[in-house]
Scaffold this active site. Structure first.
Site, PDB file in Angstrom:
ATOM      1  N   CYS A 117       0.828  -1.204   0.000  1.00 30.08           N
ATOM      2  CA  CYS A 117       0.000   0.000   0.000  1.00 30.08           C
ATOM      3  C   CYS A 117       0.866   1.259   0.000  1.00 30.08           C
ATOM      4  O   CYS A 117       1.444   1.596  -1.024  1.00 30.08           O
ATOM      5  CB  CYS A 117      -0.998  -0.031   1.155  1.00 30.08           C
ATOM      6  N   HIS A 225      -3.521  -5.166   0.589  1.00 28.56           N
ATOM      7  CA  HIS A 225      -2.986  -5.508   1.916  1.00 28.56           C
ATOM      8  C   HIS A 225      -2.940  -7.025   2.099  1.00 28.56           C
ATOM      9  O   HIS A 225      -3.861  -7.624   2.655  1.00 28.56           O
ATOM     10  CB  HIS A 225      -3.848  -4.870   3.009  1.00 28.56           C
ATOM     11  N   GLU A 227      -1.159  -8.673   4.161  1.00 27.37           N
ATOM     12  CA  GLU A 227      -0.916  -9.085   5.541  1.00 27.37           C
ATOM     13  C   GLU A 227      -2.201  -9.549   6.225  1.00 27.37           C
ATOM     14  O   GLU A 227      -2.151 -10.285   7.222  1.00 27.37           O
ATOM     15  CB  GLU A 227      -0.256  -7.958   6.340  1.00 27.37           C
TER      16      GLU A 227
END
Length: 258
Positions: A117, A225, A227
């Site tokens: 990001c 994202h 994660e």
């Protein structure tokens, strides 16, 4: 002699925040540490991204790789030759001062990093590219920002496909030319830096996956994202696993280009 028994150290770029609206902290989301530790198999260390406390050479010598995290403040437009406007939002100049030279040094050395990001945008700026301040205002573009309300599950839900270059780096890594991702960003790449390869795009043409051409190390970066749910998501897991392999290669004196 290199100590091969320890986990590779991944520096997670922290973001300035206020705890209880009063106490300043350098913070890193738990999901970043989980992805680094549980999927990449590395030791997560949160880096205070402020040149008053750290310098690039120290970070390069301490860490085997870097996770360039997302964050609410944006890269300052002065870093890519433009004037600040209200559309550019808030900034964190201290982080700019650490991450941009860190990225350039990693590219030169072949030291691995994974950009996410804001980190994705930092890679483009560090390599001479520019950013749109608000891509949802561009003709034909969708709103890539996260929903303003709802649970974390709703905010990080898969919302649009990303199509990779057939036979490209990301397509080979994912074993697919199209995947579904979340989307939680307002800015995006305007002009790609001279060495930035756009290897994946959203349906509206927004760049979503990049790497650095002819870099000697791992430089994969994504606008979404990964994660979030990195252990269970079939797109996130191979990305963090590949990053972990690159960090282990660096720790043991090998080199792993992406």
């Amino acid at each position: 002699m290199t100590n091969t028994s320890r986990r590779p150290v991944v520096g997670i770029i922290g973001n300035m925040s206020m705890l209880n609206d009063t106490y300043p902290v350098h913070a890193g989301g738990t999901m970043n540490s989980e992805a680094v530790a549980q999927v990449a198999g590395c030791l997560p260390v949160i880096i205070p991204a402020d040149p008053r406390f750290v310098c690039v050479n120290e970070l390069l010598s301490m860490c085997d790789g870097f996770l360039l995290t997302g964050g609410r403040p944006n890269v300052h437009p002065n870093e890519y030759g433009e004037e600040e406007t209200p559309a550019h939002g808030s900034f964190e100049r201290a982080r700019d001062a650490v991450t941009l030279p860190l990225i350039r040094a990693c590219v030169e050395r072949g030291q691995p990093f994974l950009g996410i990001c804001r980190g994705f945008q930092e890679v483009n700026v560090a390599l001479g590219g520019t950013l749109h301040p608000e891509i949802r205002d561009l003709p034909g573009r969708m709103n890539h920002r996260m929903p303003p309300d709802g649970s974390l599950e709703e905010k990080f839900a898969l919302r649009h496909p990303v199509r990779f270059t057939p036979g490209g780096v990301f397509a080979r890594l994912m074993g697919a030319e199209e995947v579904m991702t979340n989307t939680l960003h307002g800015q995006g790449i305007n002009r790609a830096g001279p060495r930035i390869v756009i290897d994946g795009q959203a349906p509206d043409g927004t760049p979503e996956a990049i790497f650095v051409r002819d870099a000697p190390g791992f430089t994969l970066s994504v606008q979404w994202h990964p994660e979030w749910n990195a252990c269970g998501d079939p797109v996130s897991r191979p990305l963090f696993e590949a990053f972990g392999r690159a960090a282990r290669d660096w720790a043991t004196g090998l080199r792993h280009a992406a």
